[in-house]
Design an enzyme around this catalytic site. Sequence first.
Site, short mmCIF file in Angstrom:
data_model
loop_
_atom_site.label_atom_id
_atom_site.label_comp_id
_atom_site.label_asym_id
_atom_site.label_seq_id
_atom_site.Cartn_x
_atom_site.Cartn_y
_atom_site.Cartn_z
N LYS A 1 0.84 -1.21 0.00
CA LYS A 1 0.00 0.00 0.00
C LYS A 1 0.87 1.26 0.00
O LYS A 1 0.64 2.18 -0.78
CB LYS A 1 -0.94 0.02 1.23
CG LYS A 1 -1.86 -1.20 1.32
CD LYS A 1 -2.81 -1.12 2.50
CE LYS A 1 -2.15 -1.23 3.87
NZ LYS A 1 -1.54 -2.54 4.16
N ARG B 1 -10.29 0.13 8.02
CA ARG B 1 -9.90 -1.24 8.37
C ARG B 1 -11.03 -2.00 9.03
O ARG B 1 -10.86 -3.18 9.36
CB ARG B 1 -8.73 -1.19 9.36
CG ARG B 1 -7.38 -1.01 8.72
CD ARG B 1 -6.37 -0.82 9.84
NE ARG B 1 -5.21 -1.65 9.66
CZ ARG B 1 -4.11 -1.23 9.06
NH1 ARG B 1 -4.01 -0.02 8.56
NH2 ARG B 1 -3.08 -2.04 8.97
N ARG C 1 11.73 -6.56 5.82
CA ARG C 1 11.71 -5.14 6.23
C ARG C 1 12.07 -5.00 7.72
O ARG C 1 12.76 -4.07 8.10
CB ARG C 1 10.35 -4.51 5.96
CG ARG C 1 10.39 -2.99 6.20
CD ARG C 1 9.08 -2.31 5.93
NE ARG C 1 8.04 -2.86 6.76
CZ ARG C 1 6.74 -2.58 6.61
NH1 ARG C 1 6.36 -1.77 5.64
NH2 ARG C 1 5.85 -3.10 7.41
N ARG D 1 10.94 -1.82 12.01
CA ARG D 1 9.62 -1.41 12.49
C ARG D 1 9.21 -2.36 13.60
O ARG D 1 9.33 -3.58 13.43
CB ARG D 1 8.61 -1.44 11.32
CG ARG D 1 7.76 -0.17 11.27
CD ARG D 1 6.87 -0.15 10.07
NE ARG D 1 5.62 -0.84 10.30
CZ ARG D 1 4.59 -0.80 9.47
NH1 ARG D 1 4.67 -0.09 8.37
NH2 ARG D 1 3.49 -1.46 9.75
N ARG E 1 -1.18 -9.51 13.03
CA ARG E 1 -1.69 -8.50 12.07
C ARG E 1 -2.45 -9.18 10.93
O ARG E 1 -3.49 -8.68 10.48
CB ARG E 1 -0.53 -7.67 11.52
CG ARG E 1 0.04 -6.68 12.55
CD ARG E 1 1.47 -6.26 12.22
NE ARG E 1 1.59 -5.50 11.00
CZ ARG E 1 2.75 -5.33 10.35
NH1 ARG E 1 3.86 -5.87 10.81
NH2 ARG E 1 2.78 -4.61 9.24
P1 AP5 Z 1 4.65 -1.64 1.99
O1 AP5 Z 1 4.48 -0.81 0.77
O2 AP5 Z 1 5.21 -1.02 3.20
O3 AP5 Z 1 3.28 -2.41 2.32
P2 AP5 Z 1 2.06 -1.91 3.16
O4 AP5 Z 1 0.87 -2.58 2.57
O5 AP5 Z 1 2.06 -0.43 3.27
O6 AP5 Z 1 2.43 -2.64 4.53
P3 AP5 Z 1 2.36 -2.10 6.03
O7 AP5 Z 1 3.25 -3.00 6.83
O8 AP5 Z 1 2.57 -0.65 6.11
O9 AP5 Z 1 0.88 -2.47 6.33
P4 AP5 Z 1 0.06 -2.44 7.61
O10 AP5 Z 1 -1.30 -2.34 7.08
O11 AP5 Z 1 0.36 -3.58 8.51
O12 AP5 Z 1 0.64 -1.18 8.39
P5 AP5 Z 1 0.05 0.24 8.75
O13 AP5 Z 1 1.18 1.15 8.89
O14 AP5 Z 1 -1.07 0.60 7.87
O15 AP5 Z 1 5.54 -2.91 1.57
C1 AP5 Z 1 5.95 -3.85 2.55
C2 AP5 Z 1 7.40 -4.30 2.24
O16 AP5 Z 1 7.41 -5.02 1.01
C3 AP5 Z 1 8.37 -3.13 2.06
O17 AP5 Z 1 9.61 -3.47 2.63
C4 AP5 Z 1 8.45 -2.98 0.53
O18 AP5 Z 1 9.69 -2.45 0.13
C5 AP5 Z 1 8.25 -4.40 0.05
N1 AP5 Z 1 7.57 -4.48 -1.25
C6 AP5 Z 1 6.59 -3.68 -1.72
N2 AP5 Z 1 6.20 -4.07 -2.94
C7 AP5 Z 1 6.95 -5.16 -3.26
C8 AP5 Z 1 7.02 -6.01 -4.41
N3 AP5 Z 1 6.22 -5.81 -5.46
N4 AP5 Z 1 7.88 -7.04 -4.39
C9 AP5 Z 1 8.70 -7.24 -3.29
N5 AP5 Z 1 8.70 -6.45 -2.19
C10 AP5 Z 1 7.83 -5.43 -2.17
O19 AP5 Z 1 -0.58 -0.04 10.21
C11 AP5 Z 1 0.25 -0.40 11.31
C12 AP5 Z 1 -0.58 -0.53 12.56
O20 AP5 Z 1 -1.17 0.75 12.88
C13 AP5 Z 1 -1.77 -1.49 12.50
O21 AP5 Z 1 -1.38 -2.82 12.79
C14 AP5 Z 1 -2.68 -0.90 13.58
O22 AP5 Z 1 -2.25 -1.25 14.86
C15 AP5 Z 1 -2.48 0.60 13.42
N6 AP5 Z 1 -3.45 1.21 12.47
C16 AP5 Z 1 -3.15 1.79 11.26
N7 AP5 Z 1 -4.27 2.22 10.66
C17 AP5 Z 1 -5.30 1.90 11.48
C18 AP5 Z 1 -6.71 2.04 11.39
N8 AP5 Z 1 -7.29 2.59 10.30
N9 AP5 Z 1 -7.47 1.57 12.40
C19 AP5 Z 1 -6.92 1.00 13.48
N10 AP5 Z 1 -5.59 0.81 13.63
C20 AP5 Z 1 -4.78 1.25 12.63
MG MG Z 2 2.14 0.95 4.90
#
Ligand code: AP5
Ligand code: MG
Length: 190
Positions: A14, A90, A129, A135, A146
Amino acid sequence: MKNIVIFGAPGAGKGTQSDKMIEKYGFEHISTGDVLRAEIKNGTELGKTAKGYIDNGQLIPDELMVNILASVYDSFGTEHKGVIFDGFPRTTPQAEALKDMLNARGHKIAAMIELFVPEEELMKRLILRGKESGRSDDNEETIKKRLNVYNTQTAPLIDWYEKEGVHHHVEGIGTIDEIFGRIVKVIDAL
Ligand code: AP5
Ligand code: MG
């Protein structure tokens, strides 16, 4: 104005694909995960609350998230080209709150783009990562939690957006540019 929800499991890409969309289309971007991590870094009250949930792989309560959302959205003004919602909604209550918030401003979601990546690949990406960037939620135990939260609380939104008529399934495997090409096709057809 093309408001877009970029959707998918942890590690689906994402954030990576949001960066490319911002560069090509000049969209604004709200990543609720980034907002929360900044609050933690700054030691705010919200950050202190959020840290316990994030480190345990759980979601922050809906009311807290919904409050943040409207204020960040309004900070972009009313003339923006579109906002990417990354990591929000979410849960069903969050999706309903987002719809109401946009409706109240005469705006809407133009597309929900679901990046689909099998769990084995998600795990591989996040472990990698975790080693590189450190992280705090990128360790095997928390990643499993997660993924479980995603499957039970977040994935039902795919049907929710299907009913809204804006859901687009995109294969999230391949090179970053290949995947972006699939996203561009969706956005250019809106
Ligand atoms: P990346 O682009 O970082 O993927 P992402 O989908 O953004 O993954 P996140 O880990 O950020 O998702 P998440 O939903 O768990 O975290 P968030 O911060 O939203 O890519 C991942 C890795 O893969 C990177 O190293 C990248 O380089 C690599 N990659 C990308 N594309 C690739 C490809 N094509 N091939 C190979 N490698 C690739 O949320 C974190 C926490 O915050 C949640 O668990 C929750 O506790 C809280 N939170 C956030 N939003 C909310 C909400 N709306 N409500 C409640 N709690 C929330
Ligand atoms: Mg992200």
